[in-house]
Design a protein around this motif. Sequence first.
Motif, mmCIF file in Angstrom:
data_model
loop_
_atom_site.group_PDB
_atom_site.id
_atom_site.type_symbol
_atom_site.label_atom_id
_atom_site.label_comp_id
_atom_site.label_asym_id
_atom_site.label_seq_id
_atom_site.Cartn_x
_atom_site.Cartn_y
_atom_site.Cartn_z
ATOM 1 N N SER A 150 -21.295 -35.827 -25.117
ATOM 2 C CA SER A 150 -19.867 -35.753 -25.384
ATOM 3 C C SER A 150 -19.613 -34.929 -26.647
ATOM 4 C CB SER A 150 -19.282 -37.153 -25.557
ATOM 5 O OG SER A 150 -19.891 -37.813 -26.641
ATOM 6 N N PRO A 151 -18.425 -34.342 -26.772
ATOM 7 C CA PRO A 151 -18.126 -33.523 -27.949
ATOM 8 C C PRO A 151 -18.175 -34.350 -29.226
ATOM 9 C CG PRO A 151 -16.497 -33.210 -26.197
ATOM 10 C CD PRO A 151 -17.336 -34.382 -25.804
ATOM 11 N N LYS A 152 -18.451 -33.690 -30.349
ATOM 12 C CA LYS A 152 -18.453 -34.370 -31.633
ATOM 13 C C LYS A 152 -17.028 -34.779 -31.998
ATOM 14 C CE LYS A 152 -22.369 -31.886 -33.698
ATOM 15 N NZ LYS A 152 -22.779 -31.011 -34.825
ATOM 16 N N VAL A 153 -16.903 -35.902 -32.710
ATOM 17 C CA VAL A 153 -15.604 -36.243 -33.265
ATOM 18 C C VAL A 153 -15.318 -35.243 -34.369
ATOM 19 C CG1 VAL A 153 -15.780 -38.676 -32.647
ATOM 20 C CG2 VAL A 153 -16.643 -37.910 -34.854
ATOM 21 N N PRO A 154 -14.031 -35.040 -34.707
ATOM 22 C CA PRO A 154 -13.680 -33.937 -35.616
ATOM 23 C C PRO A 154 -14.458 -33.880 -36.925
ATOM 24 C CG PRO A 154 -11.717 -34.787 -34.569
ATOM 25 C CD PRO A 154 -12.841 -35.678 -34.129
ATOM 26 N N HIS A 155 -14.647 -35.007 -37.612
ATOM 27 C CA HIS A 155 -15.291 -34.919 -38.929
ATOM 28 C C HIS A 155 -16.769 -34.577 -38.844
ATOM 29 C CE1 HIS A 155 -16.085 -39.245 -38.030
ATOM 30 N NE2 HIS A 155 -17.165 -39.066 -38.761
ATOM 31 N N GLU A 156 -17.368 -34.708 -37.670
ATOM 32 C CA GLU A 156 -18.775 -34.353 -37.513
ATOM 33 C C GLU A 156 -18.984 -32.850 -37.437
ATOM 34 O OE1 GLU A 156 -20.180 -36.496 -34.125
ATOM 35 O OE2 GLU A 156 -20.324 -38.409 -35.186
ATOM 36 N N THR A 157 -17.905 -32.094 -37.294
ATOM 37 C CA THR A 157 -18.024 -30.636 -37.247
ATOM 38 C C THR A 157 -18.061 -30.024 -38.643
ATOM 39 O OG1 THR A 157 -15.623 -30.255 -37.201
ATOM 40 C CG2 THR A 157 -16.711 -30.630 -35.086
ATOM 41 N N LEU A 158 -17.809 -30.833 -39.668
ATOM 42 C CA LEU A 158 -17.731 -30.320 -41.037
ATOM 43 C C LEU A 158 -19.114 -30.193 -41.662
ATOM 44 C CD1 LEU A 158 -14.770 -32.507 -42.366
ATOM 45 C CD2 LEU A 158 -14.646 -30.235 -41.305
#
Length: 219
Positions: A150-158
Motif C-alpha cells: 500500500s502507498p506510504k502515509v504522507p509523513h513517510e515520504t519526508l
Amino acid sequence: MRYEHEEKGEQMKILLIDDHAILRAGLKRILIEDIGAQVGEAADAEEAMRQLQRETWDVVLLDISLPGRSGLDILPEIRSSYPLVRVIVLSSFDDQQFAVRALRDGAAAFLTKERAPRELLDAIKTVMSGRRFITADLADRLASLIACDSPKVPHETLSSREFEVFRLIAAAKTPTEISALLNISTKTVSTYRARILEKMNMTSSAELMQYAIRHALVN
C-alpha cells in the motif's frame, strides 16, 4: 548480567540524553545498580554534544523529543563523529515511523519509554555485542511495513530533515525559532515548508498541525 567490560575490570560508560529529570533518575539508578555503569547526563542536544566531545562513551541513550535540536536531528551527527558509540533511541511515541527513521540513521536499538525500564538491560547487552536490538513486536511491524504494497502515509515520504521541520511546524514553532533550533536560515526553513506541503498534499501549517496531532507525531 555480565558484560565484557566487567570481565576486563572496566566500567561501562553510558551517556543518558533526556530532558526529563525524573526519567533520567530512574534509568540512571537501573544502570548503576544493575550493571555498575558510569552514567553521564545531558538535558539537550547542545550539552550532549559537549559531553561526547569531552569523554569517550560506550553507549548513548538518546531521547527523540529534546528541546531545541531533537534526537533524530543529532543522531546522524553522533553516528558520523563517533562511529564506535552504540546509540539506543528512546521515544515517547510508539509510531513505527520513528523506529524506522532511527534505525535507518544508525541507531542500534529503539525503545519506547514505557518499555525501556524492562528492556533496557537486554538492549545494552545486545548492542554491546555488536548486534541491533529490535523487540519482537517492532520486528513484526517493520516486517509488515516492508512487505506492505500500500502507498506510504504522507509523513513517510519526508526526508529525515523534512520530518524534523514538519514536527517543529506542527509544534507551532515560528520560522525564526526553527531557524535557530536547527541552525539553518529562515529562507531554508521556508523552502523546507514548501517542500513538505507539496509532498503531503497540503496547503497550510494548520493542516500540518492537525495531521501531526491525529497521528500522534507531536507531544
